[in-house]
Design a protein around this motif. Structure first.
Motif, mmCIF file in Angstrom:
data_model
loop_
_atom_site.group_PDB
_atom_site.id
_atom_site.type_symbol
_atom_site.label_atom_id
_atom_site.label_comp_id
_atom_site.label_asym_id
_atom_site.label_seq_id
_atom_site.Cartn_x
_atom_site.Cartn_y
_atom_site.Cartn_z
ATOM 1 N N ILE A 136 40.369 37.853 39.458
ATOM 2 C CA ILE A 136 41.642 37.184 39.172
ATOM 3 C C ILE A 136 41.861 35.993 40.093
ATOM 4 O O ILE A 136 42.324 34.928 39.653
ATOM 5 C CB ILE A 136 42.815 38.179 39.296
ATOM 6 N N LEU A 137 41.511 36.141 41.370
ATOM 7 C CA LEU A 137 41.862 35.122 42.352
ATOM 8 C C LEU A 137 40.702 34.240 42.790
ATOM 9 O O LEU A 137 40.941 33.132 43.289
ATOM 10 C CB LEU A 137 42.474 35.791 43.600
ATOM 11 N N LEU A 138 39.480 34.700 42.645
ATOM 12 C CA LEU A 138 38.347 33.918 43.134
ATOM 13 C C LEU A 138 37.663 33.170 41.992
ATOM 14 O O LEU A 138 37.655 33.636 40.850
ATOM 15 C CB LEU A 138 37.324 34.832 43.818
ATOM 16 N N VAL A 144 31.711 37.205 41.049
ATOM 17 C CA VAL A 144 30.690 38.111 40.516
ATOM 18 C C VAL A 144 29.857 38.754 41.616
ATOM 19 O O VAL A 144 29.782 39.996 41.702
ATOM 20 C CB VAL A 144 29.779 37.388 39.499
ATOM 21 N N PRO A 145 29.214 37.983 42.495
ATOM 22 C CA PRO A 145 28.385 38.653 43.515
ATOM 23 C C PRO A 145 29.187 39.511 44.480
ATOM 24 O O PRO A 145 28.759 40.623 44.834
ATOM 25 C CB PRO A 145 27.705 37.481 44.239
ATOM 26 N N VAL A 149 28.696 43.594 44.837
ATOM 27 C CA VAL A 149 28.290 44.145 46.136
ATOM 28 C C VAL A 149 29.318 45.152 46.624
ATOM 29 O O VAL A 149 28.977 46.244 47.099
ATOM 30 C CB VAL A 149 28.105 43.013 47.167
ATOM 31 N N MET A 150 30.606 44.804 46.501
ATOM 32 C CA MET A 150 31.646 45.713 46.975
ATOM 33 C C MET A 150 31.632 47.026 46.199
ATOM 34 O O MET A 150 31.706 48.122 46.785
ATOM 35 C CB MET A 150 33.013 45.044 46.850
ATOM 36 N N CYS A 151 31.570 46.955 44.852
ATOM 37 C CA CYS A 151 31.613 48.163 44.028
ATOM 38 C C CYS A 151 30.390 49.061 44.297
ATOM 39 O O CYS A 151 30.520 50.295 44.388
ATOM 40 C CB CYS A 151 31.673 47.794 42.544
ATOM 41 N N VAL A 152 29.230 48.457 44.428
ATOM 42 C CA VAL A 152 28.025 49.236 44.711
ATOM 43 C C VAL A 152 28.127 49.889 46.096
ATOM 44 O O VAL A 152 27.781 51.072 46.277
ATOM 45 C CB VAL A 152 26.773 48.348 44.610
#
Length: 402
Positions: A136-138, A144-145, A149-152
């Motif tokens: 939403i903000l970026l 995407v990257p 990375v955060m979710c993984v």
């Protein structure tokens, strides 16, 4: 304000700016007053879709009160409620310039990090919100990257700690965020397409105006010149040869009627000009002013495009001969790939405007050909070349391309 599209649901119009800096640069200046932020969020059309996910904030709140009821749970509840408000209005902040969006994103991230010592591993339940906040903000190329990375990373940590519901939320957050991001990107593409269509429409209008102006110049220039010559001749013959004067007046009437029909046809885009008719007209117009004209008795086979184009070339060149050349002889030659009109007049004076020839040059260029003018005190030659003849210029003096 209606913020939905009849076929595709939320327009994501504001959040598209976060994905494309080119759109963000055009974002209007907005105040950071809460009322203005609320107005921006409503304008984005995403508030109804941001509110339902906040229900999942109850998870860390409930676990906080179950595990350590008291002041710590109350602080955690307050912080999570603030985070929920920031999340809901992130869609409105997406309408703001990039620095504001980055500050808002940093504030939400800092709030999540500050919750770690307060609620411990339960902060992993925030992964879904943070993933959506990324897109939403970026800008998309950043979101995407970092989101993946955060979710993984969160899924791995949650699996290691045995918090499997957080693993599921990480997967859900990745999927939902990807869907939101895709919607935003589709909106970006649609806005670019709409902008391109608006530019194309403006260019088409300008091109049509130029075409009509060029056609009117070609038609009226030739016809009015012919009528003027006939009127001058009729005036000279009025006393000495009334019958011939009457014939010239009839020619003027016929010419003006044809001009009126041509103007009407041009305005509706149906004007047709043919080389054969223009050469026949040139013969009579040149003869009327006492210019000896050599014109072809037969024409080569021409397709419709070349027949029309060569007709315009003959019309403009003959009009210039009658008006300006003061010539005694003129010659028209035509082949399948080239038409040439020459005279033995005074040539085109240096610095003389060439509005008609400029328009003719553009017309020939649009058809894939080239227009060349050779002019000297010994006369002028106007040549339009098409197709294979472009690669084989005629011998003689060099041609001046307009």
């Amino acid at each position: 304000m209606d913020t939905t599209d009849e076929t595709s649901g939320p327009r994501w119009a504001g959040m598209a700016q976060a994905a494309d800096p080119a759109i963000a640069e055009d974002a209007p200046a907005r105040s950071l007053h809460p009322a203005e932020i609320h107005r921006a969020a409503v304008e984005s059309g995403a508030v109804p879709f941001s509110l339902p996910p906040t229900v999942f904030l109850l998870l860390p709140i409930v676990f906080a009160w179950i595990q350590a009821p008291g002041i710590g749970a109350a602080v955690a509840t307050g912080m999570l409620l603030v985070y929920g408000v920031l999340f809901v209005y992130a869609s409105g902040i997406a309408l703001y310039p990039q620095p504001v969006r980055l500050v808002w994103f940093a504030l939400m991230t800092a709030l999540v990090l500050a919750l770690i010592p307060v609620i411990g591993e339960n902060v992993l339940f925030m992964v879904m919100f943070q993933a959506m906040t990324h897109v939403i903000l970026l800008p998309w190329r950043w979101a995407v990257p970092t989101m993946v990375v955060m979710c993984v990373a969160v899924a791995g940590i949650a699996a290691w700690l045995g918090v499997y519901f957080a693993v599921m939320l990480a997967v859900m957050g990745l999927a939902m965020s990807w869907g939101i991001g895709h919607g935003i990107q589709q909106q970006v593409l649609q806005e670019k397409l709409d902008a391109a269509e608006r530019r194309n429409a403006a260019l088409a209008v300008a091109a049509e105006r130029e075409r009509i102006g060029r056609d009117l110049h070609d038609i009226l220039g030739h016809s009015l010149t012919s009528a003027t010559v006939s009127a001058q001749l009729a005036q000279r013959l009025l006393d000495t040869d009334p019958a011939a004067a009457h014939e010239q007046l009839a020619h003027i009437e016929s010419t003006l009627r044809q001009s009126l029909a041509d103007v009407r046809a041009t305005a509706s885009g149906m004007q047709t000009v043919r080389a054969a008719t223009e050469i026949a007209s040139a013969r009579s117009v040149l003869a009327a002013v006492g210019i000896d004209a050599q014109v072809p008795s037969a024409l080569p086979t021409l397709d419709d495009q070349r027949a029309e184009l060569f007709g315009y070339v003959v019309r403009e060149a003959v009009t210039n001969i009658v008006r300006h050349a003061r010539a005694e002889h003129a010659r028209i030659t035509i082949s399948e790939d080239e038409v040439s009109i020459s005279d033995d007049g005074v040539g085109i004076p240096e610095g003389t405007g060439r509005t008609g020839l400029r328009g003719l040059e553009q017309r020939v260029a649009d058809a894939g050909g080239a227009l060349a003018v050779e002019s000297s005190p010994a006369g002028t030659t106007v040549t339009a070349t098409m197709g294979p003849a472009l690669a084989s210029p005629r011998p003689g003096s060099p041609k001046e391309t307009l």
